[in-house]
Design a protein around this motif. Structure first.
Motif, PDB file in Angstrom:
ATOM      1  N   MET A 278      20.428  -5.406  -0.249  1.00 36.45           N
ATOM      2  CA  MET A 278      19.375  -4.978   0.657  1.00 36.45           C
ATOM      3  C   MET A 278      18.789  -3.645   0.192  1.00 36.45           C
ATOM      4  N   LEU A 279      19.648  -2.697  -0.147  1.00 32.91           N
ATOM      5  CA  LEU A 279      19.190  -1.399  -0.609  1.00 32.91           C
ATOM      6  C   LEU A 279      18.416  -1.533  -1.918  1.00 32.91           C
ATOM      7  N   TRP A 280      18.879  -2.424  -2.802  1.00 31.16           N
ATOM      8  CA  TRP A 280      18.205  -2.643  -4.071  1.00 31.16           C
ATOM      9  C   TRP A 280      16.799  -3.210  -3.836  1.00 31.16           C
ATOM     10  N   SER A 281      16.663  -4.115  -2.886  1.00 31.76           N
ATOM     11  CA  SER A 281      15.348  -4.690  -2.564  1.00 31.76           C
ATOM     12  C   SER A 281      14.408  -3.624  -2.024  1.00 31.76           C
ATOM     13  N   ILE A 282      14.921  -2.726  -1.225  1.00 29.50           N
ATOM     14  CA  ILE A 282      14.100  -1.639  -0.691  1.00 29.50           C
ATOM     15  C   ILE A 282      13.643  -0.718  -1.814  1.00 29.50           C
ATOM     16  N   LEU A 283      14.545  -0.407  -2.744  1.00 36.11           N
ATOM     17  CA  LEU A 283      14.172   0.449  -3.875  1.00 36.11           C
ATOM     18  C   LEU A 283      13.119  -0.216  -4.758  1.00 36.11           C
ATOM     19  N   ILE A 284      13.284  -1.505  -5.022  1.00 33.07           N
ATOM     20  CA  ILE A 284      12.283  -2.235  -5.806  1.00 33.07           C
ATOM     21  C   ILE A 284      10.958  -2.267  -5.053  1.00 33.07           C
ATOM     22  N   GLY A 285      10.996  -2.491  -3.744  1.00 36.65           N
ATOM     23  CA  GLY A 285       9.786  -2.473  -2.926  1.00 36.65           C
ATOM     24  C   GLY A 285       9.102  -1.122  -2.956  1.00 36.65           C
ATOM     25  N   MET A 286       9.885  -0.052  -2.937  1.00 36.58           N
ATOM     26  CA  MET A 286       9.323   1.283  -2.978  1.00 36.58           C
ATOM     27  C   MET A 286       8.621   1.535  -4.315  1.00 36.58           C
ATOM     28  N   VAL A 287       9.252   1.150  -5.406  1.00 33.87           N
ATOM     29  CA  VAL A 287       8.640   1.322  -6.731  1.00 33.87           C
ATOM     30  C   VAL A 287       7.381   0.464  -6.846  1.00 33.87           C
ATOM     31  N   ALA A 288       7.464  -0.790  -6.421  1.00 32.36           N
ATOM     32  CA  ALA A 288       6.312  -1.692  -6.508  1.00 32.36           C
ATOM     33  C   ALA A 288       5.165  -1.200  -5.622  1.00 32.36           C
ATOM     34  N   GLY A 289       5.464  -0.727  -4.439  1.00 29.70           N
ATOM     35  CA  GLY A 289       4.429  -0.195  -3.548  1.00 29.70           C
ATOM     36  C   GLY A 289       3.767   1.041  -4.126  1.00 29.70           C
ATOM     37  N   TRP A 290       4.566   1.910  -4.745  1.00 31.10           N
ATOM     38  CA  TRP A 290       4.007   3.103  -5.382  1.00 31.10           C
ATOM     39  C   TRP A 290       3.110   2.715  -6.546  1.00 31.10           C
ATOM     40  N   LEU A 291       3.576   1.784  -7.381  1.00 28.22           N
ATOM     41  CA  LEU A 291       2.770   1.331  -8.512  1.00 28.22           C
ATOM     42  C   LEU A 291       1.460   0.691  -8.043  1.00 28.22           C
ATOM     43  N   ALA A 292       1.542  -0.127  -6.998  1.00 31.47           N
ATOM     44  CA  ALA A 292       0.331  -0.751  -6.459  1.00 31.47           C
ATOM     45  C   ALA A 292      -0.626   0.304  -5.928  1.00 31.47           C
ATOM     46  N   GLY A 293      -0.094   1.336  -5.296  1.00 32.63           N
ATOM     47  CA  GLY A 293      -0.929   2.427  -4.815  1.00 32.63           C
ATOM     48  C   GLY A 293      -1.611   3.152  -5.959  1.00 32.63           C
ATOM     49  N   GLN A 294      -0.900   3.338  -7.051  1.00 31.24           N
ATOM     50  CA  GLN A 294      -1.485   3.992  -8.221  1.00 31.24           C
ATOM     51  C   GLN A 294      -2.582   3.136  -8.836  1.00 31.24           C
ATOM     52  N   VAL A 295      -2.365   1.831  -8.892  1.00 28.80           N
ATOM     53  CA  VAL A 295      -3.332   0.927  -9.508  1.00 28.80           C
ATOM     54  C   VAL A 295      -4.559   0.740  -8.623  1.00 28.80           C
ATOM     55  N   SER A 296      -4.357   0.541  -7.336  1.00 29.30           N
ATOM     56  CA  SER A 296      -5.475   0.149  -6.487  1.00 29.30           C
ATOM     57  C   SER A 296      -6.153   1.303  -5.754  1.00 29.30           C
ATOM     58  N   ARG A 297      -5.470   2.376  -5.493  1.00 32.72           N
ATOM     59  CA  ARG A 297      -6.072   3.470  -4.743  1.00 32.72           C
ATOM     60  C   ARG A 297      -6.039   4.792  -5.489  1.00 32.72           C
ATOM     61  N   GLY A 298      -5.189   4.908  -6.477  1.00 30.52           N
ATOM     62  CA  GLY A 298      -5.063   6.164  -7.185  1.00 30.52           C
ATOM     63  C   GLY A 298      -4.064   7.111  -6.557  1.00 30.52           C
ATOM     64  N   GLN A 299      -3.349   6.666  -5.521  1.00 30.55           N
ATOM     65  CA  GLN A 299      -2.317   7.482  -4.885  1.00 30.55           C
ATOM     66  C   GLN A 299      -1.334   6.567  -4.170  1.00 30.55           C
ATOM     67  N   GLY A 300      -0.185   7.103  -3.813  1.00 34.48           N
ATOM     68  CA  GLY A 300       0.815   6.321  -3.095  1.00 34.48           C
ATOM     69  C   GLY A 300       0.528   6.288  -1.607  1.00 34.48           C
ATOM     70  N   PHE A 301       1.426   5.677  -0.852  1.00 36.73           N
ATOM     71  CA  PHE A 301       1.245   5.525   0.585  1.00 36.73           C
ATOM     72  C   PHE A 301       2.330   6.236   1.384  1.00 36.73           C
ATOM     73  N   GLY A 302       3.110   7.071   0.741  1.00 33.63           N
ATOM     74  CA  GLY A 302       4.278   7.659   1.386  1.00 33.63           C
ATOM     75  C   GLY A 302       5.447   6.705   1.236  1.00 33.63           C
ATOM     76  N   VAL A 303       6.637   7.188   1.473  1.00 31.83           N
ATOM     77  CA  VAL A 303       7.836   6.395   1.229  1.00 31.83           C
ATOM     78  C   VAL A 303       7.854   5.122   2.067  1.00 31.83           C
ATOM     79  N   LEU A 304       7.634   5.234   3.353  1.00 28.80           N
ATOM     80  CA  LEU A 304       7.682   4.059   4.229  1.00 28.80           C
ATOM     81  C   LEU A 304       6.546   3.090   3.909  1.00 28.80           C
ATOM     82  N   GLY A 305       5.354   3.598   3.680  1.00 28.37           N
ATOM     83  CA  GLY A 305       4.217   2.741   3.326  1.00 28.37           C
ATOM     84  C   GLY A 305       4.452   2.017   2.014  1.00 28.37           C
TER      85      GLY A 305
END
Length: 82
Positions: A1-28
């Motif tokens: 479960m923790l590993w999935s959250i960490l992967i989700g956090m990395v993927a969400g950050w990368l998506a934020g970098q690609v699509s918006r140019g910034q992240g969404f905060g840890v929870l986002g």
């Protein structure tokens, strides 16, 4: 479960970098990454593609998250913040 959250956090950050140019905060980042994982796994399954390992999970989740963000922006009319 923790590993999935960490992967989700990395993927969400990368998506934020690609699509918006910034992240969404840890929870986002976690939420966008987890939704992206579901979308990415569904789409990769439809295309007959498989991903293996941590890097494959991150790529699949990031692709799904970018697509998810694109669809959200399409329906909400939110501008791209680059």
């Amino acid at each position: 479960m923790l590993w999935s959250i960490l992967i989700g956090m990395v993927a969400g950050w990368l998506a934020g970098q690609v699509s918006r140019g910034q992240g969404f905060g840890v929870l986002g980042n976690i939420v966008v990454g987890i939704i992206g994982a579901v979308v990415g796994n569904f789409l990769f399954g439809l295309l007959g593609l498989q991903s293996y390992g941590t890097l494959g999970s991150i790529v699949t989740s990031t692709v799904g998250a970018v697509l998810f963000l694109w669809v959200v922006r399409l329906f909400t009319g939110l501008p791209d913040r680059r």
